[in-house]
Design a protein around this motif. Structure first.
Motif, PDB file in Angstrom:
ATOM      1  N   ALA A   1       0.844  -1.208   0.000  1.00 55.29           N
ATOM      2  CA  ALA A   1       0.000   0.000   0.000  1.00 55.29           C
ATOM      3  C   ALA A   1       0.872   1.248   0.000  1.00 55.29           C
ATOM      4  O   ALA A   1       1.945   1.268   0.611  1.00 55.29           O
ATOM      5  N   TYR A   2       0.413   2.263  -0.746  1.00 56.66           N
ATOM      6  CA  TYR A   2       1.021   3.592  -0.653  1.00 56.66           C
ATOM      7  C   TYR A   2       0.183   4.325   0.390  1.00 56.66           C
ATOM      8  O   TYR A   2      -0.921   4.778   0.073  1.00 56.66           O
ATOM      9  N   GLY A   3       0.634   4.400   1.619  1.00 55.90           N
ATOM     10  CA  GLY A   3      -0.198   4.991   2.662  1.00 55.90           C
ATOM     11  C   GLY A   3      -1.487   4.202   2.769  1.00 55.90           C
ATOM     12  O   GLY A   3      -1.467   2.994   3.004  1.00 55.90           O
ATOM     13  N   LYS A   4      -2.616   4.888   2.520  1.00 50.54           N
ATOM     14  CA  LYS A   4      -3.905   4.189   2.649  1.00 50.54           C
ATOM     15  C   LYS A   4      -4.340   3.517   1.343  1.00 50.54           C
ATOM     16  O   LYS A   4      -5.341   2.803   1.307  1.00 50.54           O
ATOM     17  N   ILE A   5      -3.619   3.797   0.263  1.00 51.13           N
ATOM     18  CA  ILE A   5      -4.022   3.219  -1.031  1.00 51.13           C
ATOM     19  C   ILE A   5      -3.448   1.815  -1.161  1.00 51.13           C
ATOM     20  O   ILE A   5      -2.233   1.623  -1.256  1.00 51.13           O
ATOM     21  N   ARG A   6      -4.349   0.823  -1.177  1.00 50.28           N
ATOM     22  CA  ARG A   6      -3.899  -0.568  -1.304  1.00 50.28           C
ATOM     23  C   ARG A   6      -3.715  -0.886  -2.777  1.00 50.28           C
ATOM     24  O   ARG A   6      -4.687  -1.155  -3.493  1.00 50.28           O
ATOM     25  N   ALA A   7      -2.477  -0.857  -3.225  1.00 50.37           N
ATOM     26  CA  ALA A   7      -2.210  -1.074  -4.646  1.00 50.37           C
ATOM     27  C   ALA A   7      -2.173  -2.556  -4.992  1.00 50.37           C
ATOM     28  O   ALA A   7      -2.624  -2.978  -6.053  1.00 50.37           O
ATOM     29  N   VAL A   8      -1.613  -3.366  -4.088  1.00 51.34           N
ATOM     30  CA  VAL A   8      -1.537  -4.824  -4.288  1.00 51.34           C
ATOM     31  C   VAL A   8      -2.157  -5.455  -3.049  1.00 51.34           C
ATOM     32  O   VAL A   8      -1.719  -5.200  -1.933  1.00 51.34           O
TER      33      VAL A   8
ATOM     34  N   GLY B   1      -4.974  -5.836 -16.841  1.00 51.15           N
ATOM     35  CA  GLY B   1      -5.762  -5.028 -15.921  1.00 51.15           C
ATOM     36  C   GLY B   1      -5.787  -3.598 -16.405  1.00 51.15           C
ATOM     37  O   GLY B   1      -4.914  -3.183 -17.172  1.00 51.15           O
ATOM     38  N   ALA B   2      -6.765  -2.865 -15.913  1.00 53.52           N
ATOM     39  CA  ALA B   2      -6.931  -1.477 -16.353  1.00 53.52           C
ATOM     40  C   ALA B   2      -5.865  -0.598 -15.707  1.00 53.52           C
ATOM     41  O   ALA B   2      -5.111  -1.040 -14.832  1.00 53.52           O
ATOM     42  N   ASN B   3      -5.867   0.642 -16.134  1.00 49.61           N
ATOM     43  CA  ASN B   3      -5.051   1.674 -15.527  1.00 49.61           C
ATOM     44  C   ASN B   3      -5.270   1.705 -14.013  1.00 49.61           C
ATOM     45  O   ASN B   3      -6.415   1.752 -13.574  1.00 49.61           O
ATOM     46  N   GLY B   4      -4.209   1.658 -13.243  1.00 47.72           N
ATOM     47  CA  GLY B   4      -4.363   1.792 -11.789  1.00 47.72           C
ATOM     48  C   GLY B   4      -4.752   0.507 -11.080  1.00 47.72           C
ATOM     49  O   GLY B   4      -5.005   0.508  -9.873  1.00 47.72           O
ATOM     50  N   ALA B   5      -4.780  -0.626 -11.804  1.00 47.38           N
ATOM     51  CA  ALA B   5      -5.185  -1.897 -11.177  1.00 47.38           C
ATOM     52  C   ALA B   5      -4.137  -2.417 -10.200  1.00 47.38           C
ATOM     53  O   ALA B   5      -4.420  -3.267  -9.360  1.00 47.38           O
ATOM     54  N   GLY B   6      -2.903  -1.915 -10.331  1.00 44.37           N
ATOM     55  CA  GLY B   6      -1.840  -2.359  -9.422  1.00 44.37           C
ATOM     56  C   GLY B   6      -0.737  -3.158 -10.113  1.00 44.37           C
ATOM     57  O   GLY B   6       0.131  -3.725  -9.445  1.00 44.37           O
ATOM     58  N   LYS B   7      -0.766  -3.171 -11.424  1.00 41.82           N
ATOM     59  CA  LYS B   7       0.169  -4.021 -12.182  1.00 41.82           C
ATOM     60  C   LYS B   7       1.626  -3.607 -11.955  1.00 41.82           C
ATOM     61  O   LYS B   7       2.479  -4.440 -11.652  1.00 41.82           O
ATOM     62  N   SER B   8       1.900  -2.301 -12.107  1.00 42.80           N
ATOM     63  CA  SER B   8       3.286  -1.842 -11.948  1.00 42.80           C
ATOM     64  C   SER B   8       3.752  -2.011 -10.511  1.00 42.80           C
ATOM     65  O   SER B   8       4.911  -2.382 -10.272  1.00 42.80           O
ATOM     66  N   SER B   9       2.871  -1.763  -9.571  1.00 41.39           N
ATOM     67  CA  SER B   9       3.255  -1.913  -8.163  1.00 41.39           C
ATOM     68  C   SER B   9       3.637  -3.365  -7.881  1.00 41.39           C
ATOM     69  O   SER B   9       4.623  -3.642  -7.187  1.00 41.39           O
ATOM     70  N   LEU B  10       2.878  -4.295  -8.438  1.00 44.34           N
ATOM     71  CA  LEU B  10       3.170  -5.717  -8.266  1.00 44.34           C
ATOM     72  C   LEU B  10       4.553  -6.040  -8.837  1.00 44.34           C
ATOM     73  O   LEU B  10       5.376  -6.712  -8.186  1.00 44.34           O
TER      74      LEU B  10
ATOM     75  N   PRO C   1      11.255  -2.068 -16.940  1.00 40.47           N
ATOM     76  CA  PRO C   1      10.192  -1.259 -16.321  1.00 40.47           C
ATOM     77  C   PRO C   1       9.300  -0.539 -17.323  1.00 40.47           C
ATOM     78  O   PRO C   1       9.691  -0.327 -18.482  1.00 40.47           O
ATOM     79  N   GLU C   2       8.129  -0.167 -16.835  1.00 40.74           N
ATOM     80  CA  GLU C   2       7.238   0.661 -17.647  1.00 40.74           C
ATOM     81  C   GLU C   2       7.974   1.980 -17.935  1.00 40.74           C
ATOM     82  O   GLU C   2       8.640   2.528 -17.048  1.00 40.74           O
ATOM     83  N   GLY C   3       7.895   2.440 -19.156  1.00 45.13           N
ATOM     84  CA  GLY C   3       8.563   3.698 -19.506  1.00 45.13           C
ATOM     85  C   GLY C   3      10.019   3.487 -19.911  1.00 45.13           C
ATOM     86  O   GLY C   3      10.733   4.442 -20.201  1.00 45.13           O
TER      87      GLY C   3
ATOM     88  N   ASP D   1       7.023  -4.839 -17.955  1.00 44.75           N
ATOM     89  CA  ASP D   1       5.926  -3.967 -17.533  1.00 44.75           C
ATOM     90  C   ASP D   1       5.491  -3.079 -18.690  1.00 44.75           C
ATOM     91  O   ASP D   1       6.216  -2.166 -19.074  1.00 44.75           O
ATOM     92  N   GLU D   2       4.330  -3.383 -19.244  1.00 49.53           N
ATOM     93  CA  GLU D   2       3.710  -2.593 -20.312  1.00 49.53           C
ATOM     94  C   GLU D   2       4.631  -2.338 -21.508  1.00 49.53           C
ATOM     95  O   GLU D   2       4.838  -1.173 -21.885  1.00 49.53           O
ATOM     96  N   PRO D   3       5.179  -3.380 -22.115  1.00 51.01           N
ATOM     97  CA  PRO D   3       6.091  -3.131 -23.239  1.00 51.01           C
ATOM     98  C   PRO D   3       5.428  -2.484 -24.455  1.00 51.01           C
ATOM     99  O   PRO D   3       6.127  -1.928 -25.296  1.00 51.01           O
TER     100      PRO D   3
ATOM    101  N   GLU E   1       0.302  -6.090 -18.947  1.00 52.62           N
ATOM    102  CA  GLU E   1      -0.158  -5.322 -20.112  1.00 52.62           C
ATOM    103  C   GLU E   1      -1.555  -4.745 -19.930  1.00 52.62           C
ATOM    104  O   GLU E   1      -2.445  -5.392 -19.395  1.00 52.62           O
ATOM    105  N   GLN E   2      -1.719  -3.515 -20.424  1.00 51.67           N
ATOM    106  CA  GLN E   2      -3.072  -2.970 -20.582  1.00 51.67           C
ATOM    107  C   GLN E   2      -3.661  -3.452 -21.901  1.00 51.67           C
ATOM    108  O   GLN E   2      -4.863  -3.516 -22.066  1.00 51.67           O
ATOM    109  N   ASN E   3      -2.763  -3.747 -22.855  1.00 53.81           N
ATOM    110  CA  ASN E   3      -3.211  -4.235 -24.164  1.00 53.81           C
ATOM    111  C   ASN E   3      -3.520  -5.730 -24.034  1.00 53.81           C
ATOM    112  O   ASN E   3      -2.728  -6.609 -24.372  1.00 53.81           O
TER     113      ASN E   3
END
Ligand code: ATP
Length: 234
Positions: free
Chosen positions: A10-17, A34-43, A81-83, A155-157, A187-189
Motif C-alpha cells: 500500500a502507498y499509505g492508505k491506497i492498497r495497490a496490491v 488489468g486497467a489503468n491503476g489496477a496495481g500491475k506496476s506496483s506488483l 520497467p514501464e517507460g 511492464d507494459e512493453p 499489459e493494458q493491451n
C-alpha cells in the motif's frame, strides 16, 4: 519457478496490491492484464525489489528472493520497467553494457542482443535517446536480458508504441520465452497479451479476480466486454 504468495503493498492508505498469489512455471509466459491503476506496476516493482511489500512472500525456485534489487537481479530476475528507463545520453551499446553488470562476458551478451535485435546493431553507436519508441523498447528488453535472467518481468512493453511495432515486440517476447526464459508480462493491451500468453490473470483493484489460459480468457464474455472492447478475437 516464481511463486508469489498473498502479496500486499500500500502507498499509505491506497492498497495497490491486495493479497496477490500466483505461480509462474518454468518456461511459461504468464500475462497479468488489468486497467489503468489496477496495481500491475506496483506488483512488478515488489517482485523486482524496487518496492518493499508490506506482507506476503516471493519465491524463486522454492527459495525466498533476496531483499535488495541487485541481489534479486543476481538471483535471476530482471525487470524491464514501464517507460523503459534507458539512459538517453549513452549509446545503444553502452546501455547494453550497463545491463550486463553482473555477468563476466558482456561481449557475448551484447552479441546475443544483436542477433535477436539486428536493428540495435545497426544503431549501436547512436545515442539511445534518439531511437524511436519501438527501438527504445527493444533496447530496454535487450538490456534486461543482459543479466541472463531465468525470469523476465516486462511492464507494459506496448505502451506508447505504434500498433504495427507492437506486433514485432510481442513476437520478440514470444521468441524470448521459446528460448527458455520464463516471462511475466504485464499489459493494458489485453488482446495482444492474451494472444501470446500460456496463462493469464486479471488484476482488478489490486486483486486477482480471474485466471485461465490466454485462449480461455480471450473467449470469456466478461473479459471481452471489459478488456477487449466488446469484440471477440480470432
Ligand atoms: P498503470 O498502467 O496506469 O501504471 P497499474 O495497473 O500499473 O496502472 P499502479 O501504477 O500499480 O497500477 O497503481 C496502483 C494504485 O496505486 C493506483 O490507485 C495508483 O493511483 C496508486 N499509486 C501508484 N503509484 C503511486 C505512488 N507513487 N503514490 C501513491 N499512489 C500510487
Amino acid at each position: 519457478m516464481l511463486k508469489v504468495e498473498n502479496l500486499c503493498f500500500a502507498y499509505g492508505k491506497i492498497r495497490a496490491v491486495n493479497g496477490v498469489s500466483f505461480e509462474l512455471k518454468k518456461g511459461e509466459l504468464l500475462a497479468i492484464i488489468g486497467a489503468n491503476g489496477a496495481g500491475k506496476s506496483s506488483l512488478m516493482k515488489c517482485i523486482a525489489g524496487v518496492l518493499k511489500a508490506q506482507s506476503g512472500d516471493i519465491y524463486l525456485n522454492n527459495k525466498k528472493i533476496p531483499s535488495s534489487t541487485h541481489k534479486i537481479v543476481r538471483s535471476g530476475i530482471a525487470l524491464v520497467p514501464e517507460g523503459r528507463w534507458i539512459f538517453p545520453n549513452l549509446t545503444v551499446e553502452e546501455n547494453l553494457f550497463m545491463g550486463g553488470y553482473i555477468v563476466k562476458d558482456r561481449k557475448a551478451g551484447i552479441n546475443r542482443s544483436y542477433r535477436m535485435f539486428p536493428r540495435l546493431e545497426e544503431r549501436k553507436t547512436q545515442r539511445a535517446g534518439t531511437l524511436s519508441g519501438g527501438e527504445q523498447q527493444m533496447l530496454a528488453i535487450a538490456r534486461g536480458l543482459m543479466s541472463n535472467p531465468q525470469v523476465l518481468l516486462l511492464d507494459e512493453p506496448s505502451l506508447g508504441i505504434a500498433p504495427l511495432i507492437v506486433n514485432d515486440i510481442m513476437s520478440i517476447i514470444k521468441e524470448i520465452n521459446e528460448e527458455g526464459v520464463s516471462v511475466l508480462l504485464v499489459e493494458q493491451n489485453a488482446r495482444k497479451a492474451l494472444g501470446i500468453a500460456h496463462y493469464a490473470c486479471v488484476l482488478e483493484r489490486g486483486s486477482i479476480v480471474k485466471t485461465g489460459t490466454g485462449r480461455e480468457l480471450a473467449q470469456d464474455e466478461s473479459i471481452i466486454a471489459a478488456y477487449l472492447g466488446g469484440v471477440k478475437g480470432k
